[in-house]
Design a protein around this motif. Sequence first.
Motif, PDB file in Angstrom:
ATOM      1  N   SER A  37      25.284 -31.633  11.511  1.00  0.00           N
ATOM      2  CA  SER A  37      25.994 -31.256  10.157  1.00  0.00           C
ATOM      3  C   SER A  37      26.453 -29.646  10.333  1.00  0.00           C
ATOM      4  N   ASN A  40      29.101 -29.560  13.123  1.00  0.00           N
ATOM      5  CA  ASN A  40      30.466 -29.998  12.497  1.00  0.00           C
ATOM      6  C   ASN A  40      31.083 -29.195  11.286  1.00  0.00           C
ATOM      7  N   ARG A  41      30.245 -28.317  10.646  1.00  0.00           N
ATOM      8  CA  ARG A  41      30.651 -27.062   9.653  1.00  0.00           C
ATOM      9  C   ARG A  41      31.139 -26.135  10.308  1.00  0.00           C
ATOM     10  N   ASP A  46      33.760 -28.721   8.566  1.00  0.00           N
ATOM     11  CA  ASP A  46      33.867 -30.051   7.430  1.00  0.00           C
ATOM     12  C   ASP A  46      32.341 -30.427   7.432  1.00  0.00           C
ATOM     13  N   SER A  48      29.805 -34.086   6.049  1.00  0.00           N
ATOM     14  CA  SER A  48      29.816 -35.329   5.568  1.00  0.00           C
ATOM     15  C   SER A  48      28.172 -35.691   5.050  1.00  0.00           C
ATOM     16  N   SER A  50      26.915 -38.567   4.684  1.00  0.00           N
ATOM     17  CA  SER A  50      26.221 -39.647   5.172  1.00  0.00           C
ATOM     18  C   SER A  50      25.718 -39.542   6.557  1.00  0.00           C
ATOM     19  N   LYS A 173      26.317 -28.133   4.010  1.00  0.00           N
ATOM     20  CA  LYS A 173      26.733 -28.579   3.120  1.00  0.00           C
ATOM     21  C   LYS A 173      27.882 -27.700   2.223  1.00  0.00           C
TER      22      LYS A 173
END
Length: 218
Positions: A37, A40-41, A46, A48, A50, A173
Amino acid sequence: MRRQDKVCNTYWPELPELVGKTRQIIILGDSGVGKTSLMNRYVNKDFSASYKATIGADFLTKEVILDDRSVTLTIWDTAGQERFQSLGVAFYRGADCCVLVYDVNNAKSFENINSWREEFLIQASPRDPSSFPFVCVANKTDLGENKRQVNRTLAKNYCDQQGQLPYFECSAKNGNDVEKAFEVIARHALAQQESEMGDILEDPFLPAIIEDRGGCAC
Ligand SMILES: Nc1nc2c(ncn2[C@@H]2O[C@H](COP(=O)(O)OP(=O)(O)OP(=O)(O)O)[C@@H](O)[C@H]2O)c(=O)[nH]1
Ligand SMILES: [Mg+2]
């Protein structure tokens, strides 16, 4: 103009690409702490909610510009789950910087970061383990203080004892401080790139190479 810039701009434009091979960043930490995560961030901006466990290792690349200089990072996201780890270990060797991640709401994940650090040093066997650049990221700070299990001071103390590791409290997040943590990582990478470029500029054969290219770098 700096000598380095003159050499690159005038005589040897491909030098930064030769030296500036992508820098390898590896992210380690327990399963579920948010390594994928965070990557990705940072790279895709972004998130997710999940969870899909990483198998072995995965990577993304990102070109970063700092003070008008460019460095390309290859960010290796490894598996936290033990059964998927063996594949990832191959990527430890060759890493230029290592990011240790834990989840502030999971005390065990903090206790384990030292094992991750030690295992990395065994597998990667860097030339000088005491000066190898690690960065510590405390993730999932968005869940609130009542969920928190790892106190900031405790974590800061650990980082200080390990040689003043840069420490960041982040949230993949909401993106909080993720950019800031990776900027420190990118600065390490850029410094390494520039230092290797410096070594080439000190090479006794450089004047002959430049001469060959029809110029003088003084
Ligand atoms: N609330 C919150 N959830 C997060 C955060 N970062 C990750 N998560 C969630 O935590 C779960 C695990 O995240 P991953 O990024 O897949 O964890 P990982 O460390 O890559 O796990 P492995 O691949 O198994 O090693 C997912 O459901 C994410 O959505 C965060 O900052 N805040
Ligand atoms: Mg993952």
